[in-house]
Design a protein around this motif. Structure first.
Motif, mmCIF file in Angstrom:
data_model
loop_
_atom_site.group_PDB
_atom_site.id
_atom_site.type_symbol
_atom_site.label_atom_id
_atom_site.label_comp_id
_atom_site.label_asym_id
_atom_site.label_seq_id
_atom_site.Cartn_x
_atom_site.Cartn_y
_atom_site.Cartn_z
ATOM 1 N N GLN A 18 0.803 -1.223 0.000
ATOM 2 C CA GLN A 18 0.000 0.000 0.000
ATOM 3 C C GLN A 18 0.838 1.277 0.000
ATOM 4 N N ALA A 19 1.849 1.354 0.864
ATOM 5 C CA ALA A 19 2.627 2.590 0.968
ATOM 6 C C ALA A 19 3.311 2.925 -0.350
ATOM 7 N N ILE A 20 3.862 1.900 -1.014
ATOM 8 C CA ILE A 20 4.508 2.129 -2.299
ATOM 9 C C ILE A 20 3.472 2.511 -3.347
ATOM 10 N N GLY A 21 2.283 1.961 -3.251
ATOM 11 C CA GLY A 21 1.208 2.343 -4.159
ATOM 12 C C GLY A 21 0.875 3.816 -4.028
ATOM 13 N N GLU A 22 0.850 4.308 -2.794
ATOM 14 C CA GLU A 22 0.584 5.723 -2.559
ATOM 15 C C GLU A 22 1.722 6.592 -3.111
ATOM 16 N N LEU A 23 2.955 6.094 -2.980
ATOM 17 C CA LEU A 23 4.093 6.843 -3.516
ATOM 18 C C LEU A 23 3.980 6.977 -5.030
ATOM 19 N N ILE A 24 3.629 5.891 -5.693
ATOM 20 C CA ILE A 24 3.496 5.909 -7.156
ATOM 21 C C ILE A 24 2.428 6.927 -7.579
ATOM 22 N N THR A 25 1.314 6.933 -6.873
ATOM 23 C CA THR A 25 0.243 7.885 -7.186
ATOM 24 C C THR A 25 0.705 9.325 -6.964
ATOM 25 N N THR A 26 1.422 9.545 -5.864
ATOM 26 C CA THR A 26 1.943 10.878 -5.553
ATOM 27 C C THR A 26 2.881 11.376 -6.652
ATOM 28 N N LEU A 27 3.623 10.460 -7.257
ATOM 29 C CA LEU A 27 4.586 10.831 -8.291
ATOM 30 C C LEU A 27 3.962 10.922 -9.684
ATOM 31 N N GLY A 28 2.656 10.696 -9.769
ATOM 32 C CA GLY A 28 1.980 10.831 -11.056
ATOM 33 C C GLY A 28 1.913 9.555 -11.862
ATOM 34 N N GLY A 29 2.227 8.419 -11.232
ATOM 35 C CA GLY A 29 2.109 7.136 -11.912
ATOM 36 C C GLY A 29 0.763 6.489 -11.649
ATOM 37 N N THR A 30 0.537 5.340 -12.276
ATOM 38 C CA THR A 30 -0.700 4.584 -12.103
ATOM 39 C C THR A 30 -0.378 3.225 -11.499
ATOM 40 N N ASN A 31 -1.137 2.839 -10.479
ATOM 41 C CA ASN A 31 -0.917 1.545 -9.841
ATOM 42 C C ASN A 31 -1.585 0.419 -10.621
ATOM 43 N N ILE A 32 -0.840 -0.664 -10.798
ATOM 44 C CA ILE A 32 -1.372 -1.869 -11.422
ATOM 45 C C ILE A 32 -1.353 -2.973 -10.381
ATOM 46 N N GLN A 33 -2.514 -3.459 -10.003
ATOM 47 C CA GLN A 33 -2.577 -4.480 -8.968
ATOM 48 C C GLN A 33 -2.301 -5.861 -9.552
ATOM 49 N N ALA A 34 -1.290 -6.508 -8.997
ATOM 50 C CA ALA A 34 -0.943 -7.870 -9.407
ATOM 51 C C ALA A 34 -0.158 -8.508 -8.277
ATOM 52 N N SER A 35 -0.468 -9.748 -7.948
ATOM 53 C CA SER A 35 0.298 -10.440 -6.924
ATOM 54 C C SER A 35 1.669 -10.777 -7.487
ATOM 55 N N ALA A 36 2.574 -11.215 -6.624
ATOM 56 C CA ALA A 36 3.924 -11.562 -7.081
ATOM 57 C C ALA A 36 3.900 -12.600 -8.210
ATOM 58 N N PRO A 37 3.108 -13.684 -8.098
ATOM 59 C CA PRO A 37 3.097 -14.671 -9.187
ATOM 60 C C PRO A 37 2.538 -14.144 -10.506
ATOM 61 N N GLU A 38 1.753 -13.061 -10.452
ATOM 62 C CA GLU A 38 1.136 -12.519 -11.659
ATOM 63 C C GLU A 38 1.952 -11.400 -12.313
ATOM 64 N N SER A 39 3.035 -10.992 -11.651
ATOM 65 C CA SER A 39 3.732 -9.768 -12.050
ATOM 66 C C SER A 39 4.447 -9.865 -13.393
ATOM 67 N N ARG A 40 5.105 -10.991 -13.664
ATOM 68 C CA ARG A 40 5.838 -11.107 -14.919
ATOM 69 C C ARG A 40 4.889 -10.950 -16.104
ATOM 70 N N ASP A 41 3.745 -11.575 -16.013
ATOM 71 C CA ASP A 41 2.778 -11.503 -17.106
ATOM 72 C C ASP A 41 2.325 -10.068 -17.333
ATOM 73 N N ALA A 42 2.128 -9.335 -16.234
ATOM 74 C CA ALA A 42 1.700 -7.933 -16.357
ATOM 75 C C ALA A 42 2.746 -7.098 -17.082
ATOM 76 N N LEU A 43 4.014 -7.348 -16.797
ATOM 77 C CA LEU A 43 5.093 -6.609 -17.460
ATOM 78 C C LEU A 43 5.256 -7.043 -18.914
ATOM 79 N N GLU A 44 5.159 -8.330 -19.164
ATOM 80 C CA GLU A 44 5.329 -8.834 -20.530
ATOM 81 C C GLU A 44 4.249 -8.311 -21.461
ATOM 82 N N ARG A 45 3.041 -8.191 -20.959
ATOM 83 C CA ARG A 45 1.927 -7.744 -21.793
ATOM 84 C C ARG A 45 1.840 -6.228 -21.872
ATOM 85 N N GLY A 46 2.740 -5.531 -21.173
ATOM 86 C CA GLY A 46 2.718 -4.072 -21.203
ATOM 87 C C GLY A 46 1.667 -3.461 -20.309
#
Length: 347
Positions: free
Chosen positions: A179-207
Motif C-alpha cells: 500500500q505505501a509504495i502504491g501511494e508513492l506511485i500515485t503521488t509521483l503521477g504514476g498509475t498503480n497496477i494491482q498484481a500479486s507476485a506470481p502474476e507480475s511477470r505476465d503484467a510486465l510482458e503484456r505491457g
C-alpha cells in the motif's frame, strides 16, 4: 527404630521417579488429540520460505511430541495471495503467509513498517517489527491468532526503461509491492497496477505494467528479469508479512499443544523463518550486477534526497489512517523506530 537410607537407595529411588515421570509425560503426549495444520503459502516451491516453513512445522511436531503435524501448500494452492488473511480467518488454511499490504486500508498500523526508507535490513528489522507489532496485532488482526511478523530484505524499483528521479515515474504504470509504495506511485503521477507476485511477470510482458517494486533476487525467481532490465540501486522499502493462524485451530489445541505453538510464535522464530529469504535477496544484488543486459543506476546523495523528500508525505497519510482507527500515530511510530534502533535496523 532408626531407618537408614543409603545413597545407593536414594539414587535408585530418584531413578524410579524419573522413569515414572518420563513415562507419564510420554503417555500424556501419546494421548494428545492429533492436530494437522494446513499451511498456505502464495510463493512458489523454489522460494526460500517453503523450506523455512517445513523447518518450522518439523520443529513444532517435535515440540508437541508428534501430536501436531502439517502439510505445506505453496504456489497459491489453497487460494490467491490477496486472500491469505481471510483464508486463515475462515479456516480454509490453518496457517497462512499474509501480506497485509495487499489489502489497502485494512491494516494501517503494520503499514508503518512498509513506509519508504523505514527499515534498513531484514535481519534486525524482522525481530523489531515482530516485537513492536505484538502489541497491536490482537486489535488490528483480531479475526486470526497472530503468530509472528517479519520483513523481507529491502526492495527497489525495477523497470522496462531507466528511472533515476522521482519525476521519471510520471505517466508510468507500476505494480507496487504494498500500500505505501502504491501511494508513492500515485503521488509521483504514476498509475498503480494491482498484481500479486506470481502474476507480475505476465503484467510486465503484456505491457500492462512498466515497472515493479520487488526484492532483488525474487526478480529472477519469478522470471521478471526477462522483462525488467533497469534497477534503481536504493533500499526503497520493505514489505511486512504475518504468520497468521486460524483461531479455531489454535483453540482446539490442548494446553500442552498451545504451549508448543506459542514457543514457535516468537521474535526469534520470526528471524529464523525469514533468514533464508533474507540471505537469498541479499545475494540478488551481486547476481543482478553480473547479469547480462541489466543496468543498475546508483544515486547521488542529492538524488537520494529527492526520493526521500518525495516519500515524506506518505507518513502524513499513514498517520491519518491510523488515527481513524483510534490509535495515536506518533506513539505507534515512535515505538517502531525505537525497536528498529534497538535492533540496528533503522534506515
Amino acid at each position: 527404630m532408626m531407618i537408614r537410607i543409603t545413597s545407593y537407595k536414594l539414587s535408585g529411588l530418584a531413578g524410579a521417579i524419573a522413569l515414572f515421570l518420563g513415562a507419564t509425560t510420554s503417555s500424556a503426549q501419546s494421548q494428545e488429540k492429533s492436530v494437522h495444520l494446513k499451511i498456505s503459502l502464495f510463493v512458489p516451491p523454489a522460494h526460500p520460505l517453503v523450506p523455512s516453513a517445513k523447518e518450522w512445522a518439523e520443529s513444532l511436531k517435535k515440540a508437541s511430541g508428534g501430536s501436531i503435524t502439517a502439510t505445506i501448500f505453496p504456489a497459491e494452492q489453497l487460494g490467491k495471495a490477496f486472500d491469505q488473511y481471510d483464508m486463515a480467518s475462515n479456516g480454509i488454511a490453518d496457517v497462512a503467509l499474509v501480506s497485509p499490504g495487499y489489502q489497502p486500508g485494512r491494516f494501517p498500523i503494520i503499514n508503518a513498517a512498509q513506509l519508504p526508507f523505514m527499515v534498513a535490513n531484514a535481519e534486525g528489522g524482522s525481530a523489531a517489527v515482530d516485537e513492536w507489532y505484538r502489541k497491536y496485532a490482537p486489535r488490528e488482526m483480531s479475526d486470526t491468532h497472530f503468530c509472528m511478523a517479519f520483513v523481507h530484505d529491502p526492495g527497489t524499483l525495477h523497470s522496462r526503461k531507466k528511472i533515476v528521479l522521482p519525476g521519471d515515474v510520471r505517466g508510468l504504470k507500476v505494480r507496487p509491492a504494498q500500500q505505501a509504495i502504491g501511494e508513492l506511485i500515485t503521488t509521483l503521477g504514476g498509475t498503480n497496477i494491482q498484481a500479486s507476485a506470481p502474476e507480475s511477470r505476465d503484467a510486465l510482458e503484456r505491457g500492462v505494467a512498466d515497472a515493479i517494486t520487488f526484492p532483488w533476487n525474487s526478480i529472477f525467481l519469478f522470471g521478471i528479469d526477462k522483462v525488467a532490465k533497469h534497477t534503481l540501486d536504493v533500499p526503497l522499502y520493505t514489505t511486512s508479512y504475518t504468520w497468521s493462524l486460524n483461531k479455531a485451530a489454535y483453540d482446539r489445541a490442548s494446553p500442552q499443544q498451545k504451549r508448543a505453538i506459542d514457543e514457535h510464535c516468537t521474535a526469534q522464530w520470526a528471524v529464523k523463518i525469514s533468514h533464508a529469504w533474507t540471505v537469498f535477496e541479499e545475494e540478488g544484488r551481486q547476481k543482478m550486477r553480473k547479469a547480462s543486459g541489466h543496468e543498475i543506476t546508483e544515486l547521488t546523495p542529492d538524488q537520494l534526497k529527492q526520493w526521500q523528500d518525495a516519500a515524506a508525505p506518505l507518513r502524513t497519510n499513514w498517520a491519518n489512517s491510523v488515527r481513524a482507527k483510534g490509535f495515536d500515530p506518533d506513539e505507534v511510530l515512535a515505538e517502531l523506530k525505537q525497536k528498529l534502533s534497538d535492533r540496528k535496523a533503522t534506515y
